[in-house]
Design a protein around this motif. Structure first.
Motif, short mmCIF file in Angstrom:
data_model
loop_
_atom_site.label_atom_id
_atom_site.label_comp_id
_atom_site.label_asym_id
_atom_site.label_seq_id
_atom_site.Cartn_x
_atom_site.Cartn_y
_atom_site.Cartn_z
N THR A 168 -16.27 1.59 39.86
CA THR A 168 -17.33 0.56 40.30
C THR A 168 -16.71 -0.64 41.14
OG1 THR A 168 -17.27 -0.60 38.45
CG2 THR A 168 -19.11 1.04 38.40
N THR A 169 -15.12 -0.55 41.15
CA THR A 169 -14.43 -1.42 41.94
C THR A 169 -13.30 -0.95 42.28
OG1 THR A 169 -13.49 -3.78 41.71
CG2 THR A 169 -13.13 -2.50 39.65
N ASN A 170 -12.84 -1.08 43.44
CA ASN A 170 -11.56 -0.80 44.20
C ASN A 170 -10.37 -1.50 43.57
OD1 ASN A 170 -13.08 1.31 45.49
ND2 ASN A 170 -13.39 -0.11 47.24
N PRO A 171 -9.27 -0.96 43.25
CA PRO A 171 -8.28 -1.66 42.59
C PRO A 171 -7.34 -2.13 43.83
CG PRO A 171 -7.63 0.78 42.61
CD PRO A 171 -9.08 0.56 42.99
N ARG A 172 -6.90 -3.50 43.42
CA ARG A 172 -5.66 -3.84 44.46
C ARG A 172 -4.45 -3.21 44.47
NH1 ARG A 172 -6.05 -10.26 43.24
NH2 ARG A 172 -3.69 -9.79 43.44
N TYR A 194 5.94 5.39 35.93
CA TYR A 194 5.81 6.13 36.90
C TYR A 194 6.28 5.32 38.10
CZ TYR A 194 4.02 10.16 34.69
OH TYR A 194 3.85 11.32 33.60
N GLU A 195 6.33 6.02 39.35
CA GLU A 195 6.36 5.09 40.61
C GLU A 195 5.45 5.85 41.66
OE1 GLU A 195 9.95 7.56 42.77
OE2 GLU A 195 10.70 5.67 41.91
N LEU A 196 5.02 4.71 42.60
CA LEU A 196 4.04 5.02 43.63
C LEU A 196 4.92 5.22 44.87
CD1 LEU A 196 1.28 5.18 44.45
CD2 LEU A 196 1.11 2.80 44.92
N LYS A 197 4.63 6.45 45.47
CA LYS A 197 5.33 6.88 46.71
C LYS A 197 4.36 7.38 47.91
CE LYS A 197 9.96 8.57 44.98
NZ LYS A 197 10.75 9.77 45.08
N ILE A 198 4.77 6.89 48.97
CA ILE A 198 3.70 7.51 50.10
C ILE A 198 4.57 8.61 50.83
CG2 ILE A 198 2.53 6.77 52.36
CD1 ILE A 198 2.62 4.12 51.04
N VAL A 199 4.10 9.77 50.94
CA VAL A 199 4.56 10.88 51.43
C VAL A 199 4.05 11.50 52.61
CG1 VAL A 199 6.24 11.22 49.48
CG2 VAL A 199 3.82 12.37 49.63
N MET A 221 -0.56 -4.94 28.94
CA MET A 221 0.81 -4.79 29.53
C MET A 221 0.85 -5.18 30.73
SD MET A 221 1.01 -0.65 28.40
CE MET A 221 2.60 -0.25 29.18
N ILE A 222 -0.11 -5.35 31.51
CA ILE A 222 0.16 -5.66 33.18
C ILE A 222 -0.50 -7.33 33.16
CG2 ILE A 222 0.18 -3.41 34.09
CD1 ILE A 222 -2.42 -3.69 35.00
N VAL A 252 -2.48 -1.52 41.18
CA VAL A 252 -2.10 -0.16 41.18
C VAL A 252 -0.64 0.00 40.85
CG1 VAL A 252 -1.90 2.00 42.40
CG2 VAL A 252 -3.91 0.89 42.63
N ILE A 253 0.14 -0.82 41.43
CA ILE A 253 1.61 -0.96 41.44
C ILE A 253 2.18 -1.24 39.95
CG2 ILE A 253 3.85 -1.69 42.08
CD1 ILE A 253 2.55 -1.81 45.05
N LYS A 254 1.41 -2.21 39.63
CA LYS A 254 1.59 -2.89 37.98
C LYS A 254 1.17 -1.72 37.07
CE LYS A 254 1.11 -7.79 38.82
NZ LYS A 254 0.13 -8.73 38.78
N ILE A 255 0.20 -1.11 37.35
CA ILE A 255 -0.24 -0.03 36.23
C ILE A 255 0.70 1.08 36.40
CG2 ILE A 255 -1.97 1.86 35.93
CD1 ILE A 255 -4.09 -0.17 37.05
N VAL A 256 1.06 1.72 37.66
CA VAL A 256 2.08 2.77 37.79
C VAL A 256 3.33 2.60 37.05
CG1 VAL A 256 3.27 4.13 39.34
CG2 VAL A 256 0.73 3.76 39.70
N GLU A 257 3.87 1.29 37.23
CA GLU A 257 5.17 0.96 36.51
C GLU A 257 4.96 0.70 35.12
OE1 GLU A 257 6.30 -2.58 38.66
OE2 GLU A 257 7.10 -1.25 40.47
#
Length: 71
Positions: A47-51, A64-69, A32-33, A55-60
């Motif tokens: 074992t690896t940190n996501p870029r 869902y949406e990614l928000k900083i609160v 999908m992404i 993360v944004i592509k996966i969330v979308e």
């Protein structure tokens, strides 16, 4: 530069849970992404940190949406 230790990113475990709850396999999500399934597996294992862009592509893709609160 100070590195922030965020225990194996909670967002990654949240993403894995959302993916499983939607019945989407790692392979399906990867398709999908536009990445390979082992990237998803390594990310979910910690074992690896996501870029951030990944993360944004996966969330979308999971609808869902990614928000900083504020805390």
């Amino acid at each position: 530069m100070r590195e922030v230790n965020m225990q194996p990113y909670k967002i990654v475990s949240d993403i894995a849970e959302l993916r499983r709850n939607k019945g989407i396999s790692q392979h399906e999500l990867a398709n999908m992404i536009g990445i390979k399934q082992p990237v998803i597996a390594r990310m979910e294992k910690g074992t690896t940190n996501p870029r951030l862009d990944t993360v944004i592509k996966i969330v979308e893709a999971l609808d869902y949406e990614l928000k900083i609160v504020p805390k």
